[in-house]
Motif scaffolding. Structure first.
Motif, PDB file in Angstrom:
ATOM      1  N   THR A 148      -7.304  -2.347   1.898  1.00  0.00           N
ATOM      2  CA  THR A 148      -6.425  -3.513   1.780  1.00  0.00           C
ATOM      3  C   THR A 148      -5.762  -3.827   3.112  1.00  0.00           C
ATOM      4  O   THR A 148      -5.586  -4.988   3.479  1.00  0.00           O
ATOM      5  N   TRP A 149      -5.384  -2.772   3.854  1.00  0.00           N
ATOM      6  CA  TRP A 149      -4.753  -3.003   5.157  1.00  0.00           C
ATOM      7  C   TRP A 149      -5.585  -2.487   6.327  1.00  0.00           C
ATOM      8  O   TRP A 149      -5.572  -3.083   7.407  1.00  0.00           O
TER       9      TRP A 149
ATOM     10  N   SER B 220       0.868  -1.173   0.000  1.00  0.00           N
ATOM     11  CA  SER B 220       0.000   0.000   0.000  1.00  0.00           C
ATOM     12  C   SER B 220       0.908   1.227   0.000  1.00  0.00           C
ATOM     13  O   SER B 220       1.014   1.938   1.010  1.00  0.00           O
TER      14      SER B 220
ATOM     15  N   ASP C 259      -7.011   2.983   2.719  1.00  0.00           N
ATOM     16  CA  ASP C 259      -6.874   1.822   1.848  1.00  0.00           C
ATOM     17  C   ASP C 259      -7.357   0.600   2.617  1.00  0.00           C
ATOM     18  O   ASP C 259      -6.702   0.121   3.542  1.00  0.00           O
TER      19      ASP C 259
ATOM     20  N   ARG D 224      -6.612   5.034  -0.390  1.00  0.00           N
ATOM     21  CA  ARG D 224      -7.203   4.450  -1.603  1.00  0.00           C
ATOM     22  C   ARG D 224      -6.622   5.108  -2.838  1.00  0.00           C
ATOM     23  O   ARG D 224      -6.520   6.342  -2.908  1.00  0.00           O
TER      24      ARG D 224
END
Length: 262
Positions: free
Chosen positions: A64-65, A36, A62, A41
């Motif tokens: 994702t994490w 990331s 983000d 984002r």
């Protein structure tokens, strides 16, 4: 002398996955490496070319994490160098500016602007994770060491020994990013005081500033006929300087454990 042995983890990630998950079954210990680079984002302006500008949604974490924060005991945030690439900045889903974009009608802003927003958003996500009772470390900026020109105009890093303390100073964009990190970590630390999670400083900047000998330079890539490739004075590929990070992290973790048991 204390005996040591190597523990070999199981890598359960797919070979094509840019994120990794290493499981040390005999120690009940896992390490996740999550890509990331902007912390928040992002979108590629060209899905097939990562060298093209990115759209950065500076006020959106983000997932994702950040969706996994509460599952971790320790988090290390490490980001910085990507913020010097051409990018477009969005706030509240509205274009707010850019870095190195060709459009004259878009407000041209600095890398410190985008980095401050991104780091603030990331730290707010950690503070906002109500069930996170672990420790998050902000690993500070590790400066590059181009000499004789910038990265795209012949700059190189051929030194084979460290600087002395009085031979160099942190300046320009490196100083800007480092200052932002210290300021935003202080703000987030105050805002999160009294919650279960903790924010800590992992200061690698002053240490790595003195180590121009840790970069691969011209050996950071395979030679390509009839093509000039910039020297790599950003990444830390040579043994020595980068290994010190493990020692520093280990000491920081030991202190956290000792504090929790006191």
């Amino acid at each position: 002398m204390v005996g040591k042995k190597v523990a070999h983890p199981v890598d359960v990630a797919k070979p094509t996955d840019e994120n990794r998950l290493y499981i040390y079954t005999e120690h009940n210990f896992n390490i996740s490496i999550i890509s990331s680079p902007y912390l928040i984002r992002t979108e590629k302006t060209d899905p097939n070319d990562f060298t093209r500008p990115y759209n950065l949604y500076l006020d959106e974490p983000d997932q994702t994490w950040t969706a996994k924060i509460e599952a971790f005991d320790y988090i290390i945030i490490s980001a910085g160098q990507w913020f010097f690439r051409p990018t477009y900045f969005y706030l509240n889903r509205t274009l707010a500016g850019c870095l190195y974009c060709p459009e004259p009608n878009v407000t041209h802003l600095t890398s410190s602007f985008s980095y401050r927003w991104a780091l603030r958003t990331a730290l707010r996500a950690i503070n906002g994770a109500v069930n996170f009772n672990g420790v998050a470390f902000l690993r500070t900026f590790a400066p590059s060491h181009f000499e004789g020109g910038p990265w795209d105009k012949g700059g190189d890093c051929v030194r084979t020994t460290p600087f002395r303390r009085n031979e160099t100073v942190l300046e320009d964009y490196g100083l800007g990013i480092y200052s932002v990190q210290l300021e935003e970590l202080g703000i987030a630390g105050e805002a999160g005081r009294g919650t279960g999670g903790k924010l800590r400083l992992f200061d690698a900047t002053k240490l790595m500033l003195l180590r121009p000998d840790g970069h691969p330079g011209k050996y950071g890539h395979w030679p390509v006929a009839n093509r000039t490739i910039p020297n790599d004075c950003v990444h830390w590929c040579l043994p020595g300087p980068i290994d010190a990070w493990n020692d520093i992290l280990q000491e920081l973790l030991i202190k956290e454990v000792e504090y929790s048991q006191s």
